[in-house]
Design an enzyme around this catalytic site. Sequence first.
Site, PDB file in Angstrom:
ATOM      1  N   ARG A   1      63.551 -69.954 108.310  1.00  0.00           N
ATOM      2  CA  ARG A   1      64.972 -69.851 108.627  1.00  0.00           C
ATOM      3  C   ARG A   1      65.226 -70.087 110.105  1.00  0.00           C
ATOM      4  O   ARG A   1      66.151 -70.805 110.489  1.00  0.00           O
ATOM      5  CB  ARG A   1      65.476 -68.465 108.215  1.00  0.00           C
ATOM      6  CG  ARG A   1      66.959 -68.278 108.490  1.00  0.00           C
ATOM      7  CD  ARG A   1      67.484 -67.042 107.822  1.00  0.00           C
ATOM      8  NE  ARG A   1      68.907 -66.868 108.061  1.00  0.00           N
ATOM      9  CZ  ARG A   1      69.653 -65.922 107.516  1.00  0.00           C
ATOM     10  NH1 ARG A   1      69.094 -65.064 106.673  1.00  0.00           N
ATOM     11  NH2 ARG A   1      70.934 -65.832 107.782  1.00  0.00           N
TER      12      ARG A   1
ATOM     13  N   HIS B   1      68.705 -96.625 109.158  1.00  0.00           N
ATOM     14  CA  HIS B   1      69.798 -96.331 108.227  1.00  0.00           C
ATOM     15  C   HIS B   1      70.434 -94.999 108.593  1.00  0.00           C
ATOM     16  O   HIS B   1      69.740 -94.009 108.833  1.00  0.00           O
ATOM     17  CB  HIS B   1      69.258 -96.274 106.798  1.00  0.00           C
ATOM     18  CG  HIS B   1      70.302 -95.920 105.779  1.00  0.00           C
ATOM     19  ND1 HIS B   1      71.326 -96.772 105.448  1.00  0.00           N
ATOM     20  CD2 HIS B   1      70.477 -94.807 105.039  1.00  0.00           C
ATOM     21  CE1 HIS B   1      72.092 -96.199 104.531  1.00  0.00           C
ATOM     22  NE2 HIS B   1      71.594 -95.010 104.267  1.00  0.00           N
TER      23      HIS B   1
ATOM     24  N   ASP C   1      76.002 -96.980 108.278  1.00  0.00           N
ATOM     25  CA  ASP C   1      75.032 -97.542 107.334  1.00  0.00           C
ATOM     26  C   ASP C   1      73.812 -98.156 108.018  1.00  0.00           C
ATOM     27  O   ASP C   1      72.687 -97.767 107.750  1.00  0.00           O
ATOM     28  CB  ASP C   1      75.689 -98.575 106.412  1.00  0.00           C
ATOM     29  CG  ASP C   1      74.787 -98.932 105.242  1.00  0.00           C
ATOM     30  OD1 ASP C   1      74.174 -98.016 104.663  1.00  0.00           O
ATOM     31  OD2 ASP C   1      74.667-100.124 104.932  1.00  0.00           O
TER      32      ASP C   1
ATOM     33  N   GLY D   1      69.522 -89.215 106.432  1.00  0.00           N
ATOM     34  CA  GLY D   1      69.152 -88.388 105.279  1.00  0.00           C
ATOM     35  C   GLY D   1      69.180 -89.191 104.000  1.00  0.00           C
ATOM     36  O   GLY D   1      69.418 -90.409 104.002  1.00  0.00           O
ATOM     37  N   GLU D   2      68.932 -88.517 102.892  1.00  0.00           N
ATOM     38  CA  GLU D   2      68.905 -89.185 101.596  1.00  0.00           C
ATOM     39  C   GLU D   2      70.276 -89.771 101.252  1.00  0.00           C
ATOM     40  O   GLU D   2      71.307 -89.310 101.727  1.00  0.00           O
ATOM     41  CB  GLU D   2      68.492 -88.198 100.504  1.00  0.00           C
ATOM     42  CG  GLU D   2      67.113 -87.600 100.670  1.00  0.00           C
ATOM     43  CD  GLU D   2      66.817 -86.584  99.581  1.00  0.00           C
ATOM     44  OE1 GLU D   2      67.440 -86.676  98.503  1.00  0.00           O
ATOM     45  OE2 GLU D   2      65.976 -85.700  99.805  1.00  0.00           O
ATOM     46  N   SER D   3      70.247 -90.765 100.391  1.00  0.00           N
ATOM     47  CA  SER D   3      71.498 -91.365  99.921  1.00  0.00           C
ATOM     48  C   SER D   3      72.252 -90.363  99.056  1.00  0.00           C
ATOM     49  O   SER D   3      71.663 -89.635  98.258  1.00  0.00           O
ATOM     50  CB  SER D   3      71.192 -92.640  99.119  1.00  0.00           C
ATOM     51  OG  SER D   3      72.377 -93.221  98.642  1.00  0.00           O
ATOM     52  N   GLY D   4      73.564 -90.321  99.224  1.00  0.00           N
ATOM     53  CA  GLY D   4      74.401 -89.456  98.407  1.00  0.00           C
ATOM     54  C   GLY D   4      74.640 -88.073  98.972  1.00  0.00           C
ATOM     55  O   GLY D   4      75.291 -87.245  98.321  1.00  0.00           O
ATOM     56  N   LEU D   5      74.158 -87.786 100.172  1.00  0.00           N
ATOM     57  CA  LEU D   5      74.356 -86.457 100.765  1.00  0.00           C
ATOM     58  C   LEU D   5      75.653 -86.351 101.564  1.00  0.00           C
ATOM     59  O   LEU D   5      75.982 -85.272 102.054  1.00  0.00           O
ATOM     60  CB  LEU D   5      73.169 -86.095 101.664  1.00  0.00           C
ATOM     61  CG  LEU D   5      71.872 -85.747 100.943  1.00  0.00           C
ATOM     62  CD1 LEU D   5      70.781 -85.387 101.938  1.00  0.00           C
ATOM     63  CD2 LEU D   5      72.088 -84.592  99.972  1.00  0.00           C
ATOM     64  N   GLY D   6      76.356 -87.462 101.727  1.00  0.00           N
ATOM     65  CA  GLY D   6      77.652 -87.399 102.393  1.00  0.00           C
ATOM     66  C   GLY D   6      77.626 -87.714 103.875  1.00  0.00           C
ATOM     67  O   GLY D   6      78.408 -87.152 104.650  1.00  0.00           O
ATOM     68  N   LYS D   7      76.752 -88.636 104.280  1.00  0.00           N
ATOM     69  CA  LYS D   7      76.682 -89.000 105.714  1.00  0.00           C
ATOM     70  C   LYS D   7      77.973 -89.648 106.183  1.00  0.00           C
ATOM     71  O   LYS D   7      78.506 -89.315 107.242  1.00  0.00           O
ATOM     72  CB  LYS D   7      75.495 -89.951 105.937  1.00  0.00           C
ATOM     73  CG  LYS D   7      74.137 -89.336 105.641  1.00  0.00           C
ATOM     74  CD  LYS D   7      73.003 -90.279 105.980  1.00  0.00           C
ATOM     75  CE  LYS D   7      72.968 -91.486 105.062  1.00  0.00           C
ATOM     76  NZ  LYS D   7      72.663 -91.113 103.662  1.00  0.00           N
ATOM     77  N   SER D   8      78.486 -90.606 105.393  1.00  0.00           N
ATOM     78  CA  SER D   8      79.719 -91.297 105.792  1.00  0.00           C
ATOM     79  C   SER D   8      80.913 -90.349 105.765  1.00  0.00           C
ATOM     80  O   SER D   8      81.788 -90.414 106.640  1.00  0.00           O
ATOM     81  CB  SER D   8      79.969 -92.502 104.882  1.00  0.00           C
ATOM     82  OG  SER D   8      78.954 -93.468 105.038  1.00  0.00           O
TER      83      SER D   8
ATOM     84  N   GLU E   1      82.091 -97.327 105.030  1.00  0.00           N
ATOM     85  CA  GLU E   1      82.265 -97.250 103.581  1.00  0.00           C
ATOM     86  C   GLU E   1      82.181 -95.798 103.144  1.00  0.00           C
ATOM     87  O   GLU E   1      81.205 -95.094 103.446  1.00  0.00           O
ATOM     88  CB  GLU E   1      81.174 -98.052 102.864  1.00  0.00           C
ATOM     89  CG  GLU E   1      81.366 -98.039 101.353  1.00  0.00           C
ATOM     90  CD  GLU E   1      80.114 -98.428 100.578  1.00  0.00           C
ATOM     91  OE1 GLU E   1      80.184 -98.395  99.345  1.00  0.00           O
ATOM     92  OE2 GLU E   1      79.081 -98.712 101.207  1.00  0.00           O
TER      93      GLU E   1
END
Length: 328
Positions: free
Chosen positions: A244, A138, A177, A153-160, A202
């Site tokens: 860091r 994914h 996706d 990364g996690e869903s909702g982090l703005g990959k697309s 998407e």
Amino acid sequence: MKQLKELIEANLEKLKFSWIAGREGGDTAIDLQCFASSDLVGHLNLIHPGRIQVFGRQEIEYFSRIDDNRKQHVINKLIAGDPPAIVVAESFQAHPLMVQACDNAKVPLLATPLSAAEIIDFLRIYINKWLAPTTMMHGVFMDVLGMGVLICGESGLGKSELGLELISRGHGLVADDVVEFARVAPNLIEGRCPELIRNLMEVRGVGLLDIKAIFGETAVRRKMRLKLIVHLVRRASLELHQERLVTEPQYQEVLGLPMRKVMLPVAAGRNLAVLLEAAVRNFILQMRGINTLDEFMVRQQKAMLNELENFESDDKPLLDSHHEDIHE
């Protein structure tokens, strides 16, 4: 497990195959070890059982010179090696003894006008890709500065959204996706887009976008080699688990191969596209043997040594004068 008839039917037109005998053997299961790069037949080829055998000009000429008893012996030995298929190249006619033996043993016998070398070169590459280990991952797979980069990364982090911004900056989309990865060589993983979602992306709040129609042909890629994984993570979570400055390179295993991985923190106001491009450029430098962190550490050590030497040289006169006062 894939069947031999799938391999034959997929290449009927490209290799101009005609099926002469042994059609019932098309259900034979085939794996990567079934194909040999050698195109020799006879004593040299009989020591490699379980391989697709190709009859070229030299093999046919040798076969035509021997008597019928010897022909039958060679054919029996060849069939006993349990070849998945036998290919007669250069439009040569298959000997009736060979046709009968293949029918009896249910071994597919194929003919083609192409040369044995062409058949072997093509099948070696095709079978390696056809039977390569595969996996689905994914994320967004991009061509960034000529490097295959998987953004995950996690869903909702703005990959697309990040992928869309990279496309607007001149980079290319491979898949959004879901990405199909295949290990097509011992040290090479290739990523493609499933046919169903090819060229599509998407974006939340915008909907489904046809990247090829909007940005043009140069905005999409059919496939890319996976070189780098960029993992988006919430900044607060990253600060809890990672220092860091990362002194050791990170890796993630994909199909048994370790792939370089970069953790990219996501926070309001950060320009992720610029940060990702910088990460890719830095990775390219590291591939060329240039490590900025190592060079900085060497520079820092030299500076510390210089400071220590200056301190010792400044402190020495004071010590000498102190000794002189004591003697007086």
